[in-house]
Design an enzyme around this catalytic site. Structure first.
Site, PDB file in Angstrom:
ATOM      1  N   HIS A   1     -62.338  66.992   1.552  1.00 21.41           N
ATOM      2  CA  HIS A   1     -62.289  68.278   0.695  1.00 21.41           C
ATOM      3  C   HIS A   1     -61.017  68.471   0.127  1.00 21.41           C
ATOM      4  O   HIS A   1     -60.181  67.617   0.648  1.00 21.41           O
ATOM      5  CB  HIS A   1     -62.726  69.666   1.664  1.00 21.41           C
TER       6      HIS A   1
ATOM      7  N   LYS B   1     -58.627  73.402   1.986  1.00 26.34           N
ATOM      8  CA  LYS B   1     -59.766  73.362   2.995  1.00 26.34           C
ATOM      9  C   LYS B   1     -59.109  73.141   4.244  1.00 26.34           C
ATOM     10  O   LYS B   1     -59.017  71.831   4.365  1.00 26.34           O
ATOM     11  CB  LYS B   1     -61.107  72.873   2.695  1.00 26.34           C
TER      12      LYS B   1
END
Length: 338
Positions: A221, A225
């Site tokens: 990601h 994140k």
């Protein structure tokens, strides 16, 4: 988004495969690099053919009013663009942080006035009075989830919330106690939700089917994140019910942009917004392997799913269905998605 299921039997997987030879490293250890490759592949598209003719509420006909909060965020902007493209009427009002209050934001051809927390109750009541068919979409921040939901329920406006985090028990209690309409889901990508539902059905009906198999999980990601994906955890919990021994702290998190491009295969233009997941299962004797992969670039899959959730909720309100919390499984089961 592409979802690929590969089921190799007595097979070696090239070390040149995406995710940097993630699967190949396993096979090389087994000493069967020269095995023949045979697999079944299934591909699921994230862009189903348009099909709105059966909806009792058609955005192209009604111009359903939608208020998207946190319109300055990337998801907020993506939802506004998707909703406008679907023919929904974007209410030119949005809630944001106090420092954003008073700003005018241009999203496509829409100019939206941002209001801070101090004035939101009066503003929302006024907007709902002007647009009695209003649906609110919330993609704010985890710390605002509960207060926002309490406000929506106090005013009585139906809402769709895709924001993750916050106190989820309190969130659900707020909606249940108020008897309001809401769609609440931390995963708005309808194809991903369908995949998760299929995994849960398999886990429920065939417990222990993968007993003894080893599992490796890699997910990539955007760099901001920090935690492991909730979707990955949900898939892993299904594998655990299927008999696989795996701890959540074994998930390999890829957050380095260079690795994401070179090893994982993320297109450079999507490094700042993507979700690439791979789950690789290997039999105890290393002769059978299963690979599940779903890759998402950008935010369109979540924005399109959100629009479907808005239309679904508007249909529930129009039909005077039970006031309750719905989720994306309910949206999928309803059918008639665009």
């Amino acid at each position: 988004m592409a979802f690929v299921v590969k089921v190799p039997v007595n097979v070696s997987i090239s070390s040149q495969c995406k995710f940097g030879g993630f699967s190949g490293n396993i096979i090389r250890k087994s000493g069967i690099e020269n095995g023949r490759r045979s697999f079944v592949s299934a591909v699921m598209s994230s862009s189903p053919a348009p099909n709105v003719q059966n909806l009792s509420i058609k955005s192209k006909d009604v111009g359903l009013p939608v208020m998207v909060n946190s319109c300055m965020g990337k998801m907020g902007k993506a939802v506004i663009e998707a909703a406008a493209n679907a023919g929904l009427h974007i209410v030119p009002v949005s809630f944001g942080a106090q420092e954003e209050s008073g700003q005018l934001v241009q999203v496509g051809d829409k100019e939206i006035q941002v209001h801070g927390p101090l004035e939101r109750e009066d503003i929302l009541a006024s907007v709902y009075d002007e647009y009695p068919e209003l649906i609110v979409v919330d993609y704010t921040v985890p710390t605002a989830v509960n207060d926002n939901a309490e406000l929506y329920c106090k005013i009585g406006v139906p809402f769709v919330i895709g924001t993750t985090g916050g106190d989820r028990d309190r969130l659900h209690k707020t909606v249940e106690d108020s008897k309001n309409y809401a769609v609440i889901s931390p995963q708005m990508g309808k194809q991903v939700v369908a995949f998760l539902a299929a995994m849960e059905i398999m886990a429920e009906q065939f417990p222990g089917a993968f007993s003894g198999y080893s599992l490796q999980v890699m997910e990539s990601h955007q760099a901001n994140k920090k935690d492991a994906s909730g979707t990955a955890k949900a898939v892993i919990s299904c594998f655990q019910k299927l008999g696989v021994d795996f701890d959540m702290d074994q998930i390999q998190l890829i957050r380095d942009p260079e690795l994401q491009v070179e090893m994982v295969g993320v297109p450079k233009e999507h490094v700042s917004g993507h979700a690439f997941h791979m789950y690789h299962l290997t039999s105890p004797d290393q002769t059978v392997s299963f690979e599940f992969q779903h890759n998402v670039c950008g935010r369109s899959i979540y924005a399109e799913g959100t629009v479907d959730a808005v239309l679904f909720l508007a249909k529930k309100v129009q039909s005077k269905a039970t006031k309750q919390i719905y989720n994306m499984i309910d949206v999928l089961r309803e059918g008639n998605m665009r």
